[in-house]
Design a protein around this motif. Structure first.
Motif, PDB file in Angstrom:
ATOM      1  N   ALA A 170      45.156 147.680 -28.933  1.00  0.00           N
ATOM      2  CA  ALA A 170      45.784 149.106 -28.278  1.00  0.00           C
ATOM      3  C   ALA A 170      45.802 150.021 -26.749  1.00  0.00           C
ATOM      4  O   ALA A 170      46.623 150.816 -26.932  1.00  0.00           O
ATOM      5  N   ALA A 171      44.988 148.903 -25.891  1.00  0.00           N
ATOM      6  CA  ALA A 171      45.745 149.599 -24.727  1.00  0.00           C
ATOM      7  C   ALA A 171      46.180 149.674 -24.350  1.00  0.00           C
ATOM      8  O   ALA A 171      47.269 149.853 -23.082  1.00  0.00           O
ATOM      9  N   ASP A 172      47.586 148.217 -25.066  1.00  0.00           N
ATOM     10  CA  ASP A 172      48.829 148.163 -24.524  1.00  0.00           C
ATOM     11  C   ASP A 172      50.047 148.434 -25.217  1.00  0.00           C
ATOM     12  O   ASP A 172      51.102 148.605 -25.082  1.00  0.00           O
ATOM     13  N   TYR A 173      49.778 148.786 -26.223  1.00  0.00           N
ATOM     14  CA  TYR A 173      50.569 148.933 -27.231  1.00  0.00           C
ATOM     15  C   TYR A 173      49.909 149.778 -28.297  1.00  0.00           C
ATOM     16  O   TYR A 173      48.631 150.179 -28.687  1.00  0.00           O
ATOM     17  N   GLU A 174      51.035 150.963 -29.199  1.00  0.00           N
ATOM     18  CA  GLU A 174      50.043 151.055 -30.443  1.00  0.00           C
ATOM     19  C   GLU A 174      50.664 151.091 -31.436  1.00  0.00           C
ATOM     20  O   GLU A 174      51.555 149.800 -32.194  1.00  0.00           O
ATOM     21  N   VAL A 175      49.123 150.857 -31.828  1.00  0.00           N
ATOM     22  CA  VAL A 175      48.425 150.127 -33.516  1.00  0.00           C
ATOM     23  C   VAL A 175      48.574 150.802 -34.667  1.00  0.00           C
ATOM     24  O   VAL A 175      48.245 151.787 -34.376  1.00  0.00           O
ATOM     25  N   GLU A 176      49.059 149.536 -35.733  1.00  0.00           N
ATOM     26  CA  GLU A 176      49.287 150.345 -36.634  1.00  0.00           C
ATOM     27  C   GLU A 176      48.461 148.922 -37.654  1.00  0.00           C
ATOM     28  O   GLU A 176      49.298 147.786 -37.528  1.00  0.00           O
ATOM     29  N   LEU A 177      47.315 149.221 -37.838  1.00  0.00           N
ATOM     30  CA  LEU A 177      46.741 148.546 -38.844  1.00  0.00           C
ATOM     31  C   LEU A 177      46.577 148.735 -40.337  1.00  0.00           C
ATOM     32  O   LEU A 177      46.177 149.470 -40.934  1.00  0.00           O
ATOM     33  N   GLN A 178      46.680 148.018 -41.726  1.00  0.00           N
ATOM     34  CA  GLN A 178      47.081 147.871 -42.389  1.00  0.00           C
ATOM     35  C   GLN A 178      46.398 146.521 -43.286  1.00  0.00           C
ATOM     36  O   GLN A 178      46.887 144.736 -43.284  1.00  0.00           O
ATOM     37  N   TYR A 179      45.674 146.907 -44.273  1.00  0.00           N
ATOM     38  CA  TYR A 179      44.982 146.340 -44.642  1.00  0.00           C
ATOM     39  C   TYR A 179      45.358 145.398 -46.439  1.00  0.00           C
ATOM     40  O   TYR A 179      45.894 147.023 -46.780  1.00  0.00           O
ATOM     41  N   CYS A 180      46.241 144.748 -47.032  1.00  0.00           N
ATOM     42  CA  CYS A 180      46.891 144.727 -48.155  1.00  0.00           C
ATOM     43  C   CYS A 180      46.289 143.981 -48.945  1.00  0.00           C
ATOM     44  O   CYS A 180      46.200 142.407 -48.401  1.00  0.00           O
ATOM     45  N   PHE A 181      45.713 144.574 -50.302  1.00  0.00           N
ATOM     46  CA  PHE A 181      44.735 143.720 -51.057  1.00  0.00           C
ATOM     47  C   PHE A 181      45.480 144.165 -53.104  1.00  0.00           C
ATOM     48  O   PHE A 181      47.055 144.511 -52.633  1.00  0.00           O
ATOM     49  N   GLU A 182      45.133 144.144 -53.708  1.00  0.00           N
ATOM     50  CA  GLU A 182      45.977 144.111 -55.357  1.00  0.00           C
ATOM     51  C   GLU A 182      45.730 145.459 -55.339  1.00  0.00           C
ATOM     52  O   GLU A 182      46.309 145.341 -56.324  1.00  0.00           O
ATOM     53  N   LYS A 183      44.507 146.714 -54.858  1.00  0.00           N
ATOM     54  CA  LYS A 183      44.949 147.538 -55.361  1.00  0.00           C
ATOM     55  C   LYS A 183      45.401 148.395 -54.231  1.00  0.00           C
ATOM     56  O   LYS A 183      45.841 148.144 -53.057  1.00  0.00           O
ATOM     57  N   LEU A 184      45.983 149.429 -55.076  1.00  0.00           N
ATOM     58  CA  LEU A 184      46.674 151.018 -54.524  1.00  0.00           C
ATOM     59  C   LEU A 184      45.754 151.203 -53.013  1.00  0.00           C
ATOM     60  O   LEU A 184      46.727 151.657 -52.610  1.00  0.00           O
ATOM     61  N   GLY A 185      45.016 151.419 -53.125  1.00  0.00           N
ATOM     62  CA  GLY A 185      43.794 151.900 -51.927  1.00  0.00           C
ATOM     63  C   GLY A 185      42.254 151.807 -52.479  1.00  0.00           C
ATOM     64  O   GLY A 185      42.156 151.517 -53.412  1.00  0.00           O
ATOM     65  N   VAL A 186      41.915 152.216 -51.855  1.00  0.00           N
ATOM     66  CA  VAL A 186      40.476 152.568 -52.365  1.00  0.00           C
ATOM     67  C   VAL A 186      39.851 153.596 -53.652  1.00  0.00           C
ATOM     68  O   VAL A 186      40.884 154.849 -54.146  1.00  0.00           O
ATOM     69  N   LEU A 187      39.420 152.930 -54.527  1.00  0.00           N
ATOM     70  CA  LEU A 187      39.556 154.068 -55.710  1.00  0.00           C
ATOM     71  C   LEU A 187      37.906 154.513 -56.265  1.00  0.00           C
ATOM     72  O   LEU A 187      37.390 153.915 -55.327  1.00  0.00           O
ATOM     73  N   MET A 188      38.312 155.769 -56.368  1.00  0.00           N
ATOM     74  CA  MET A 188      37.229 156.468 -57.184  1.00  0.00           C
ATOM     75  C   MET A 188      36.778 155.707 -58.063  1.00  0.00           C
ATOM     76  O   MET A 188      35.783 155.965 -58.314  1.00  0.00           O
ATOM     77  N   ASP A 189      36.979 155.737 -59.206  1.00  0.00           N
ATOM     78  CA  ASP A 189      37.092 154.167 -60.335  1.00  0.00           C
ATOM     79  C   ASP A 189      37.336 153.308 -60.875  1.00  0.00           C
ATOM     80  O   ASP A 189      38.865 153.182 -60.506  1.00  0.00           O
TER      81      ASP A 189
END
Length: 254
Positions: A170-189
């Motif tokens: 991040a000191a040398d680049y503008e960094v975007e981090l993506q965690y790809c798993f089986e769900k649409l996102g973090v779920l409430m239920d």
């Protein structure tokens, strides 16, 4: 922008989902880094060998036999399959472990309440090494094996690797981090795949943990994601290919 994509075990185990994930990664404008584990495949091989996998709070207990198996699976079979499939998609991938080029140096986790065996906690990221690969036109494909520079390989959580590499660069680049798993996102239920929590900040995260909404394997993933946000990474997203692609994944911020 540097994009770092971490793909989870359920994606690795599903040929169609994996193909889509690799196509997604191959479509990134350079530079980009792919980080992977392979825990499910390692656990299946351990079971075939009569050695049951042991997990505590989403983290693997790595004894000597387990270390041999995860090294074979992560740094060998899975890593090289991913590299070959990315090459087929015209992505100039290069498979690496933490030992290659001294890219990720770690130490054996100190025993406190739990002995995690040959689990590695990261000490240093070789930013110059990663930058040379990126500037040379390669897309590093980094497995979850590190080393202590004393000849010992170590098993390090892939989410931690993704976060640590993102922070270091991040000191040398503008960094975007993506965690790809089986769900649409973090779920409430957990039983409702559409109950995506669109945005989580630290206070909301503490509430979700207290209420038991977030638990088990999601805890280290989110811990690492917030560590990245707090140390210069521009954005962290968690979701599947669909939600990451359409901007509907869970977004983390301070």
């Amino acid at each position: 922008m540097l994009r770092i994509l971490k793909i989870g075990g359920n994606v690795l185990a599903d040929p169609d989902a994996l193909d889509q994930a690799l196509s997604f990664f191959a479509s990134f404008e350079s530079p980009a880094i792919l980080v992977h584990g392979g825990g499910r495949e390692a656990s299946e091989l351990l079971k075939k060998m009569g050695h049951e996998a042991k997990m505590i709070d989403g983290r693997r207990i790595t004894d000597a036999e387990t270390l041999e198996v995860v090294t074979m699976v992560y740094a060998g079979l899975i890593n090289k399959k991913l590299v070959a499939q990315l090459q087929a998609k015209n992505c100039n991938a290069l498979g690496v472990s933490g030992a290659d080029g001294n890219l990720i140096q770690a130490h054996k986790r100190i025993v406190k309440e739990i002995d995690y065996g040959f689990a590695g906690d990261i000490d240093a990221i070789n930013t110059e090494g990663f930058m040379r690969l990126l500037e040379g036109g390669f897309s590093p494909v980094c497995c979850a094996i590190t080393h202590d520079k004393q000849g010992q390989l170590l098993n390090t959580n892939a989410d931690t690797i993704a976060s640590s590499v993102a922070v270091a660069l991040a000191a040398d680049y503008e960094v975007e981090l993506q965690y790809c798993f089986e769900k649409l996102g973090v779920l409430m239920d957990a039983d409702d795949d559409e109950s995506v929590i669109e945005h989580i900040d630290p206070s909301k995260y503490e509430m979700l943990k207290k209420e038991g909404v977030v638990h088990s394997g999601m805890l280290p993933k989110l811990d690492n994601a917030f560590a990245a946000i707090g140390n210069g990474v521009k954005a962290v997203y968690l979701g599947n290919l669909k939600s990451l692609g359409n901007g509907k994944a869970t977004r983390l911020s301070l």
